[in-house]
Scaffold this active site. Sequence first.
Site, PDB file in Angstrom:
ATOM      1  CB  SER A   1      48.730  40.369  32.250  1.00 21.54           C
ATOM      2  OG  SER A   1      49.540  40.256  33.389  1.00 21.54           O
TER       3      SER A   1
ATOM      4  CE  LYS B   1      43.028  43.591  32.796  1.00 25.32           C
ATOM      5  NZ  LYS B   1      43.457  42.726  33.875  1.00 25.32           N
TER       6      LYS B   1
ATOM      7  CG  HIS C   1      44.749  39.849  30.314  1.00 22.38           C
ATOM      8  ND1 HIS C   1      44.753  41.055  29.644  1.00 22.38           N
ATOM      9  CD2 HIS C   1      45.388  40.084  31.491  1.00 22.38           C
ATOM     10  CE1 HIS C   1      45.373  41.962  30.366  1.00 22.38           C
ATOM     11  NE2 HIS C   1      45.768  41.408  31.500  1.00 22.38           N
TER      12      HIS C   1
HETATM   13  C1  LIG Z   1      43.646  43.112  35.291  1.00 20.57           C
HETATM   14  C2  LIG Z   1      43.684  41.832  36.022  1.00 20.57           C
HETATM   15  C3  LIG Z   1      42.956  41.680  37.206  1.00 20.57           C
HETATM   16  C4  LIG Z   1      42.226  42.828  37.838  1.00 20.57           C
HETATM   17  O1  LIG Z   1      41.056  43.149  37.161  1.00 20.57           O
HETATM   18  P1  LIG Z   1      40.377  44.565  37.420  1.00 20.57           P
HETATM   19  O2  LIG Z   1      38.960  44.349  37.049  1.00 20.57           O
HETATM   20  O3  LIG Z   1      41.085  45.550  36.563  1.00 20.57           O
HETATM   21  O4  LIG Z   1      40.541  44.855  38.873  1.00 20.57           O
HETATM   22  C5  LIG Z   1      42.969  40.437  37.814  1.00 20.57           C
HETATM   23  N1  LIG Z   1      43.662  39.401  37.297  1.00 20.57           N
HETATM   24  C6  LIG Z   1      44.372  39.521  36.154  1.00 20.57           C
HETATM   25  C7  LIG Z   1      45.108  38.339  35.610  1.00 20.57           C
HETATM   26  C8  LIG Z   1      44.412  40.742  35.492  1.00 20.57           C
HETATM   27  O5  LIG Z   1      45.127  40.862  34.378  1.00 20.57           O
END
Ligand SMILES: *Cc1c(COP(=O)(O)O)cnc(C)c1O
Length: 394
Positions: A182, A241, A210
Amino acid sequence: MGHALDYLKDELVELETNGLLLHPRTMQGPTGARATFDGREVINLASNNYLGLSNHPRMNRAAEEAAERFGAGTGAVRTIAGQMQMHLDLEERFAAFKHADAALLFQSGFTANAGTVAAILGPDDVIVSDRLNHASIIDGARLSKAEIKVFEHRDPADAERLLTETAKPGRRQLLITDGVFSMDGDIAPLADLVEVAERRDAIMMIDDAHASGVLGTGGAGTVDHFGLHGRVDIQVGTLSKAIGVLGGFIAGPPHLIEWLQNRGRPYLFSTSPPPPVVAACIEALEIIRDEPDRLERLWSNTRFLKDGLHELGFDTGGSETPITPVITGDETATQTFARRLFEEGVFCPAIVYPTVAKGRARVRTIVTADHTPEDLEEALAVFDRVGKELGLLG
Ligand SMILES: *Cc1c(COP(=O)(O)O)cnc(C)c1O
């Protein structure tokens, strides 16, 4: 009252002194390619709304209709009285989206990760995890009480070394990586990691938060991107996302899903996602299929902004995805950079230590399918102007 908590005041002062206290901006109106934060309309390069679905009219209508027909909430956890047919429908569609046999819905990607790792491993087991894996993987690893070994970022040989060193009869081993990282936007060397897991007889798990909706044919994710169907045991996805709403997923074989339905603590002890959320997620998967041009625009916008930033002379690291860091190195300069960009009409967050290594501070940009060429040209002009003003460019 509250004296016992006074130490937190000192801790907060310390955070503020070190420039680490968070002051999130507040959005007026919906998210989008342009959005209003703290009263100012800016080009929004800060969201994870990759496909522009968060405020898509079809999504909003699906949420509205579901609220009218099924209510705002479900009233219970799934296993007591909170399961609706739409939860099962979404799971079936998500499994198909991931080319997996089965899938299980969680309230967020965070709980999907943490709940799953903790449910499948115990104190006698070992987790081999990329140095830059997400916090929810780390929390799940801690909850499982398994031994945690960290391999160097994107280094399959180091992962194999750790799996070999920690192998013992009867001991389970989990090899786990983010699909897309990320903060740098680089992609895990999944084909090599899968080979390592197969050689060492380890469980292979990927967190595709992502990458779901971003990488692979139709946005199916990293496994699809590398053509590794059937060779990754557990895929984590998020609905928060690219899918544009909120929620998390585990995709994998039916016996994994059934185990999590019986031992996945966030699934068992936290209320099921509400009807408007579930209905909007179902609609999102339909839109992704109906409007494949969204994924194409995401990638053409990605190339345009990345090339533009590079040509201006910025260091964009090793990103291969819509996440493009602009690395400035110095922590204070980066904070100033982000503030000046915002004042000039471009919003992207400053990411500093401890989220990234000292001296690797950056602002992070994420384009979406909804950004127009004009948005991106304007953003590049602002980057150029502010970069020169602050002496970040030659
Ligand atoms: C954003 C993210 C999460 C968490 O996802 P949410 O649905 O926002 O709780 C988990 N793992 C990674 C790599 C992320 O970037």
